[in-house]
Design a protein around this motif. Structure first.
Motif, mmCIF file in Angstrom:
data_model
loop_
_atom_site.group_PDB
_atom_site.id
_atom_site.type_symbol
_atom_site.label_atom_id
_atom_site.label_comp_id
_atom_site.label_asym_id
_atom_site.label_seq_id
_atom_site.Cartn_x
_atom_site.Cartn_y
_atom_site.Cartn_z
ATOM 1 N N UNK A 1 0.980 7.006 -7.131
ATOM 2 C CA UNK A 1 0.112 8.121 -7.515
ATOM 3 C C UNK A 1 0.932 9.336 -7.927
ATOM 4 N N UNK A 2 2.026 9.578 -7.179
ATOM 5 C CA UNK A 2 2.866 10.723 -7.530
ATOM 6 C C UNK A 2 3.549 10.463 -8.875
ATOM 7 N N UNK B 1 1.908 1.653 -3.570
ATOM 8 C CA UNK B 1 0.819 2.148 -4.421
ATOM 9 C C UNK B 1 0.575 3.631 -4.159
ATOM 10 N N UNK B 2 0.659 4.048 -2.886
ATOM 11 C CA UNK B 2 0.517 5.468 -2.584
ATOM 12 C C UNK B 2 1.535 6.295 -3.339
ATOM 13 N N UNK B 3 2.772 5.797 -3.398
ATOM 14 C CA UNK B 3 3.817 6.569 -4.081
ATOM 15 C C UNK B 3 3.628 6.533 -5.592
ATOM 16 N N UNK C 1 0.839 -1.204 0.000
ATOM 17 C CA UNK C 1 0.000 0.000 0.000
ATOM 18 C C UNK C 1 0.868 1.246 0.000
ATOM 19 N N UNK C 2 1.994 1.191 0.692
ATOM 20 C CA UNK C 2 2.931 2.319 0.651
ATOM 21 C C UNK C 2 3.384 2.558 -0.783
#
Lengths: 633, 119, 200
Positions: C35-36, C31-33, C28-29
């Motif tokens: 996005x950027x 995937x969050x990154x 999840x970490x």
């Protein structure tokens, strides 16, 4: 007893010695030491580059270096110090101490951790190999387009873009690793608000990297495509806009500044309470101020671009956001001063560097606030005033903080103290040399001396201060030679005083275990009851709130490791603790990716290297994902 | 005391396998059934059909059509994340990690585009 | 025991098993990154969507064709989640069937993308044609690379399942690859809307 334990640990440990053991290691402590040694080597190289730059600027119209060499040296100095020194030394401390500070036996992904280190090392070597292959990058570490997209037949800036890309992959991997470690590996009772500040700052830094690196990764890909495949992202003739690069770079680049300094703030927040013999003043404020700095740090990138004509609204907005950052930073500074206030301060070397950190960082922070004022910044932009500012933050700030950490934790790494007298000589030389070098740059900048300038004529009033700065730089060299000798003398010549688990009368979990720690860190996973748990086991308070030493250290999980001194192996197997097995796949995967990257620099023939590297990478990654974490014995 | 400590002695990656089974099942108790997955996919397909139709309807030219496209895309996005990726049923930490990345990236890049007057 | 009990009564509200699956946390970490990562490319595209430098612009998009391949990718999320569901129920045969189906749909999408790129190049839109071309190929190209990596992982898992070596305690497991695959799909939902539909 503990010293003999440490002795035996070094002698004993079959299968833990030799180059292969280091290449295949997945132990967070060994990886931390690898980071530290590599960063130290790059620190001396980067420092040497700075000295050459300063020598060139010693007087007016000197020609010590050629202009081309000068451009390469200042570019490589910035690149080296940011990416190959400060980031990895922070990674060294985080690797070594984050798991121990939260009561874990390793990071969440030991092999991913090894992969990050090897990729970092290979990327660093790749960037430096450019010196032998026709010249190093020479477009400044920020690599502004369109300067960096020119001269595509010279591959210098390709080394820069590919090297940074690889370093970014390594950092993303280690950041995801540290975040997973903090969220999943804390010992029982180690709630988030009982974590030492250093662990907190490591977490904030990991989040900063995770959310900022992808932006510069895209920028670097775009630059690479512009340079090598005729893409037009930054080609203004075709309608592209070079300013896009500045946005993509600084969306990463500004959080990066906090990436460099927050771990140092964490170290200072550990050192001050230990040597003031008082708890950290306002612990939750220090933690939340750190998180706030990280959060607001994502909204200020355009203050690096005030002269690019973004319009008054954007400039006002980013100026105000930048000033807001001074608030949590100020909170931290007041909390550190509050920690010292009324403490029984012992000025050992780690403490000296930490106190100097506060003072120097405050100066750098204040000159930073002057940059937030847009009209003033327009005047200072790209002058030596900016150079002075960020060296006060990153050298007087970050580096002093990390040096403080080295003196503080050296006994934990090696079981030996660094020499105090040499330490104090190092400190005073560094403090004086630092201020002589960078203090005058404020004046030079305000007098209009542009940064990245190769030569300046006589008669502009710059000569004297430049000479002072160059002399200061050589004093810094002297200071760090003393430091290097101190380390060699204590560890390699074994002249450092031997110490037990807890030489500083510390407060946090790392002082409960042997020096150096056993492979599995804790024989029994500690159960934590409060912030500064170890301190509360050693001291009670009398009715006036003074610390009173308790008769002996008691308590099950936190008792000193008795078993490591005994017979048998030290890998924890006798305690039925299964540590992850060594693996060569992480290093192999890193080698594959680095080969692939190197091939991209030399297209089209480099495609062979791309293919070979890709194959090695796949081999490494698949072997890695199919291999069990802990092999059966 | 030994009971509590033994639970955390598992190391990182090895701990994945050590999550007790009952916990595992409880985790997935509320997940949709295969039949529901098919229905979700059907809904996604229908929304896509509407999306494709929007640009060709003259009455929906301009801001109305654009907003409609963003809303429909957002619904699809949300359905896949919440139901196929099971984020609806996951821990707050995962939701936080995902949403911080999404919201942060959107905020930063909207500001970038604003400074270029591109939107 | 008592210590831990006291602890639970005070600050012990953080249960350690709450977030125990370390791999999922890291995923999840990541995937969050991502996005950027995609956010930077999407905003580059938005910046340059009308900067055609005299070359072709968004009028060359073939919306019906891209809609079909978008639909294929959307449906691959269904087969992926069915594979995950079958794996949870320890039905290896079903798992394998759905994994192969997902990989097949992904490969179909990639084939469509290659066809689309070839068409556009014939019509005069290449990477060096214009900032529009550069940002279009970079955005859809990096998405395509993500799909290709996913197809590779799915295929590898299908092969491993033949010899019964598909475990849930290794880096390569159905749940994590599933998360990745759905993520690639939602990014395409955004790209389809922003790049293709808004241009018309």
């Amino acid at each position: 007893m503990t010293t003999t334990a440490a002795d035996q640990q070094i002698i004993r440990s079959p299968g833990q010695r030799g180059v292969w053991a280091w290449i295949t290691t997945v132990d967070h402590k060994r990886i931390g030491l690898l980071y530290a040694v590599t960063a130290a080597a790059f620190f001396f190289i980067g420092g040497l580059e700075a000295l050459l730059v300063r020598t060139q600027l010693f007087g007016p119209d000197l020609e010590v270096l050629s202009a081309a060499a000068y451009n390469q040296l200042f570019t490589m100095h910035g690149l080296t110090m940011v990416f190959l020194v400060v980031m990895p030394i922070a990674a060294a401390f985080t690797n070594y101490f984050l798991p121990i500070l939260i009561g874990a036996r390793d990071v969440a992904f030991p092999r991913l951790n090894a992969f990050s280190y090897w990729l970092f090392l290979l990327a660093g070597l790749l960037i430096y190999s450019s010196f032998l292959l026709g010249g190093a990058p020479d477009g400044a570490w920020v690599g502004y387009a369109p300067l960096s997209t020119q001269l595509t037949e010279v591959v210098r800036m390709d080394f820069w873009s590919i090297g940074l890309q690889l370093l970014g992959v390594a950092s993303i991997a280690s950041s995801a690793n540290f975040i997973a470690t903090v969220f999943t590996m804390r010992a029982p009772g180690m709630t988030m608000l009982r974590m030492p500040v250093f662990a907190w700052m490591s977490l904030v830094v990991a989040f900063l990297l995770i959310f900022s690196l992808p932006s510069v990764a895209i920028g670097l890909f775009q630059l690479f495509l512009d340079r090598n495949y005729g893409a037009l992202f930054y080609a203004s003739a075709a309608g592209g806009d070079p300013l896009l690069w500045q946005h993509l770079f600084w969306i990463f680049g500004h959080p990066e500044v906090y990436v460099l300094v927050l771990p140092a703030m964490g170290i200072v927040s550990e050192v001050l309470p230990t040597f003031a013999r008082k708890p950290l003043f306002g612990y939750p404020f220090v933690v939340f101020a750190g998180a706030a700095i990280g959060f607001v740090g994502f909204g200020v990138w355009s203050h690096h671009m005030f002269t690019s004509g973004m319009g008054p609204l954007a400039e006002a907005g980013f100026g105000v956001a930048t000033m807001i950052i001074a608030v949590p930073t100020g909170v931290k500074i007041f909390n550190w001063i509050g920690t010292l206030w009324g403490g029984k301060i012992k000025f050992n070397t780690p403490m000296l560097f930490s106190v100097a950190f506060i003072a120097m960082f405050t100066i750098g922070g204040l000159s930073g606030v002057t940059h937030a004022v847009v009209p003033s910044d327009t005047q200072q932009h790209d002058t030596y005033y900016v150079v002075a500012h960020f060296h006060y933050v990153l050298f007087g700030g970050a580096i002093f903080g990390y040096v403080s950490g080295v003196y503080y934790w050296f006994p934990k790494w090696t079981g030996r103290m660094l020499n105090e007298t040499l330490g104090k000589i190092h400190f005073w030389l560094a403090l004086i040399g630092f201020n002589l070098t960078f203090g005058p740059m404020h004046i030079l900048g305000l007098n209009g001396m542009p940064r990245r300038t190769y030569r300046y004529p006589d008669g502009l009033g710059w000569a004297n201060w430049n000479a002072v700065a160059t002399i200061g730089a050589y004093i810094i060299l002297l200071a760090f030679l003393v430091f290097a000798w101190n380390i060699v003398r204590s560890h390699f010549l074994a002249k450092g005083e031997r110490v037990g688990n807890d030489p500083w009368d510390g407060r946090t979990l790392e002082w409960t275990i042997a020096s150096p720690p056993p492979v599995h860190n804790f024989d029994e996973v500690p159960v934590v009851h409060s912030l500064d748990d170890f301190w509360h086991q050693k001291y009670a308070e009398d009715e006036e709130g003074r610390a009173v030493r308790m008769p002996a250290v008691t308590g099950g999980a936190l008792t000193v490791d008795k078993k490591t001194g005994g017979e048998g192996d030290d890998d924890g197997e006798h305690l039925d603790i299964h540590m992850p097995s060594p693996s060569y796949y992480p290093a192999l995967s890193a080698l594959g990716i680095a080969t692939l990257g190197a091939g991209l620099i030399y297209l089209p023939w480099g495609f062979f290297a791309v293919g070979i590297g890709g194959a090695i990478m796949l081999w490494g990654l698949f072997g890695w994902s199919l291999e069990p974490v802990t092999k059966e014995h | 005391m030994t009971i509590e400590t033994s639970e955390v002695e598992e190391l990182g990656e090895a701990a994945d396998a050590a999550v007790p089974d009952d916990h595992h099942e409880e985790d997935h108790l509320d997940h949709p059934t295969p039949k529901q997955y098919w229905l979700i996919a059907l809904a996604l397909g229908l929304i896509t059909a509407v999306e494709i139709a929007v640009p060709s309807i003259d009455a929906l030219d301009g801001p109305v059509g654009v907003s409609l496209l963003f809303i429909l895309g957002g619904i699809k996005f949300g359905m896949v994340v919440a139901l196929f990726m099971h984020l609806k049923f996951e821990k707050p930490l995962y939701k936080m990690l995902f949403l911080v990345g999404l919201a942060g990236a959107m905020a930063m890049f909207i500001v970038v585009l604003l400074t270029f007057q591109a939107i | 025991m008592t210590d831990a009990a006291i602890d639970a009564a005070h600050g012990g509200h953080e249960e350690h098993h709450d977030v125990k699956p370390v791999r999922k946390t890291a995923m999840w970490v990541f995937l969050g990154s991502e996005f950027v990562f995609f956010g930077a490319m999407i905003s580059t595209f938005l910046l340059y969507r009308n900067t055609t430098n005299g070359g072709p612009g968004s009028e060359i998009f073939d919306i019906p064709f891209t809609s079909a391949s978008s639909f294929v990718l959307l449906m691959s999320s269904l087969t992926m989640v069915l594979a995950h569901n079958a794996f949870e129920n320890k039905d290896m045969r079903q798992t394998r069937v759905w994994l192969v189906a997902t990989a097949f749909l992904g490969a179909t999408f990639l084939a469509g993308q290659i066809f689309e790129f070839t068409e556009f190049i014939h019509e005069g839109l290449t990477l060096p044609t214009s900032p529009f071309g550069s940002s279009f190929y970079m955005l859809t190209g990096f998405h395509g690379i993500h799909v290709a990596v996913g197809v590779m992982l799915l295929t590898a898992m299908a092969i491993l399942s033949l010899s019964g070596r598909l475990y849930d305690d290794r880096g390569l497991n159905v749940e994590l690859v599933g998360l990745y695959w759905h993520f690639v799909d939602i990014i395409w939902i955004v790209i389809f809307t922003v790049v293709y539909l808004l241009q018309v």
